[in-house]
Design a protein around this motif. Structure first.
Motif, PDB file in Angstrom:
ATOM      1  N   PHE A  33       1.672  -3.833  15.941  1.00 51.07           N
ATOM      2  CA  PHE A  33       1.065  -4.152  14.652  1.00 51.07           C
ATOM      3  C   PHE A  33      -0.454  -4.120  14.788  1.00 51.07           C
ATOM      4  O   PHE A  33      -1.024  -4.745  15.693  1.00 51.07           O
ATOM      5  N   ASN A  35      -2.537  -4.837  12.054  1.00 51.66           N
ATOM      6  CA  ASN A  35      -3.151  -5.787  11.129  1.00 51.66           C
ATOM      7  C   ASN A  35      -2.049  -6.642  10.503  1.00 51.66           C
ATOM      8  O   ASN A  35      -0.851  -6.391  10.695  1.00 51.66           O
ATOM      9  N   ILE A  36      -2.458  -7.622   9.704  1.00 53.34           N
ATOM     10  CA  ILE A  36      -1.497  -8.577   9.156  1.00 53.34           C
ATOM     11  C   ILE A  36      -0.552  -7.933   8.149  1.00 53.34           C
ATOM     12  O   ILE A  36       0.603  -8.340   8.001  1.00 53.34           O
ATOM     13  N   ASP A  37      -1.020  -6.889   7.457  1.00 49.91           N
ATOM     14  CA  ASP A  37      -0.162  -6.217   6.480  1.00 49.91           C
ATOM     15  C   ASP A  37       0.969  -5.459   7.162  1.00 49.91           C
ATOM     16  O   ASP A  37       2.098  -5.422   6.662  1.00 49.91           O
ATOM     17  N   GLU A  38       0.662  -4.822   8.300  1.00 50.71           N
ATOM     18  CA  GLU A  38       1.690  -4.103   9.051  1.00 50.71           C
ATOM     19  C   GLU A  38       2.723  -5.054   9.640  1.00 50.71           C
ATOM     20  O   GLU A  38       3.844  -4.649   9.957  1.00 50.71           O
ATOM     21  N   LYS A  40       4.514  -7.436   8.457  1.00 50.05           N
ATOM     22  CA  LYS A  40       5.404  -8.113   7.520  1.00 50.05           C
ATOM     23  C   LYS A  40       6.774  -8.417   8.138  1.00 50.05           C
ATOM     24  O   LYS A  40       7.456  -9.355   7.726  1.00 50.05           O
ATOM     25  N   SER A  41       7.171  -7.599   9.118  1.00 49.32           N
ATOM     26  CA  SER A  41       8.478  -7.816   9.744  1.00 49.32           C
ATOM     27  C   SER A  41       8.433  -8.853  10.863  1.00 49.32           C
ATOM     28  O   SER A  41       9.458  -9.182  11.441  1.00 49.32           O
ATOM     29  N   GLN A  46       2.158 -12.149  12.222  1.00 47.96           N
ATOM     30  CA  GLN A  46       1.306 -12.511  11.083  1.00 47.96           C
ATOM     31  C   GLN A  46       0.524 -13.781  11.374  1.00 47.96           C
ATOM     32  O   GLN A  46      -0.668 -13.873  11.065  1.00 47.96           O
ATOM     33  N   TYR A  50      -4.045 -14.510  12.074  1.00 48.51           N
ATOM     34  CA  TYR A  50      -4.972 -15.463  11.476  1.00 48.51           C
ATOM     35  C   TYR A  50      -6.047 -15.906  12.471  1.00 48.51           C
ATOM     36  O   TYR A  50      -7.063 -16.462  12.083  1.00 48.51           O
ATOM     37  N   GLU A 100      14.069  -6.587   8.256  1.00 52.54           N
ATOM     38  CA  GLU A 100      13.079  -5.544   8.439  1.00 52.54           C
ATOM     39  C   GLU A 100      13.409  -4.642   9.616  1.00 52.54           C
ATOM     40  O   GLU A 100      12.721  -3.663   9.867  1.00 52.54           O
TER      41      GLU A 100
END
Length: 298
Positions: A33, A35-38, A40-41, A46, A50, A100
């Motif tokens: 991943f 970034n945080i958007d990628e 999601k699974s 996530q 932060y 996911e």
């Protein structure tokens, strides 16, 4: 439920550090991943994004690797991150959410190996980050449901699971041309169904040590031997369905001991490979430092 422990392990890239679990975190495969958007699974990934210094997160079967931005040094924050990951996994939260987990088309192909008793079944799915060798169904029942299922075939003698292949050793009661298609189909369906590959890392594995050796505790020659094995020899051995691991080096006798697994273990040509291949290469690359290479289990 056994308390999950997370250990810190450095890598060759000083911006990346591994947080290694003493148990399996996800059922095979690996995820990256950016970034945080990628992410999601992965609720855990996530959460890690932060942290302002987290650049990338890698999730595998038994470790989380994190790449940092240069705004901090790992020595300043690694213990805080380790505690956060350990608390998360012990809370029972999902590392990767099931909904996911994509059901990609999974391919399994069969390959002969130099060992006539062993067939290699390669896959386009990542299976494990830690090599696992099971000698019988009792061992398999404690750590690998996939291996346990394979032992239900009466001709299966041993199972070795590596990053993207499974080496199966058979008894002489059948020929591979009679059964390999059945095994290939079984493994493909098992993986396609998303069933558990490895549930726990086998305790028995620690006895014959296929571990990551901490190079800082080794002498210079041992470190160089490991580097040569990893760069030049392991890829070739893996292509034949086997694995080789450094065990020790005796500076007085100049003898190198290694461990052979998968198709290499018990292979009729393994002695020739050790002497004409591995031993010759080490002698050429480390002149006057190597007298002999032996396999302690074959």
């Amino acid at each position: 439920m056994e308390n999950i422990k997370i250990q810190i392990q450095e890598t060759n890239n000083n911006s990346i550090i591994k947080f290694v679990s003493n148990t399996i975190l996800i059922n095979g495969g690996s995820f990256e991943f950016n970034n945080i958007d990628e992410a999601k699974s992965s609720p855990l990934a996530q959460q890690l994004f932060y942290l302002p210094f987290v650049k990338k997160v890698f999730v595998t079967a038994n470790f989380i690797a994190i790449q940092r931005f240069d705004i901090v040094e790992w020595s300043d924050v690694q213990e805080e991150v380790r505690e956060q990951i350990e608390a998360y996994v012990n809370s029972g939260n999902s590392v990767i959410t099931e909904q996911e987990a994509k059901k990609d088309a999974i391919e399994v192909y069969a390959e002969v190996t130099p060992n006539p008793a062993v067939m290699k079944f390669g896959s386009n799915k990542a299976l494990t980050q830690t090599d696992v060798e099971l000698k019988n169904i009792e061992e398999a029942s404690k750590s690998s449901p996939l291996a346990q299922a394979l032992f239900s075939f009466p001709f299966v003698k041993e199972v070795f699971i590596s990053e993207n292949y499974i080496s199966v050793s058979k008894y002489d009661v059948v020929e591979w041309n009679e059964v390999y298609q059945e095994i290939r189909t079984f493994i493909r369906q098992y993986l396609q169904d998303g069933k558990t590959i490895i549930s726990n890392l086998p305790v028995e594995e620690k006895k014959t040590e296929v571990k990551t050796v901490k190079t800082e505790n080794l002498d210079e020659t041992s470190t160089k031997i490991i580097e040569i094995l990893d760069e030049y020899i392991k890829p070739a051995v893996a292509s034949d369905g086997g694995n080789i691991a450094f065990h020790d080096y005796n500076s007085e006798t100049k003898k190198v001991s290694v461990i052979l697994q998968g198709a290499c273990s018990g292979c009729p040509s393994s002695t020739i490979t050790l002497k004409n291949g591995i031993e010759t290469m080490l002698k050429e690359m480390l002149p006057n430092q190597i007298n002999e290479v032996i396999a302690i289990n074959g």
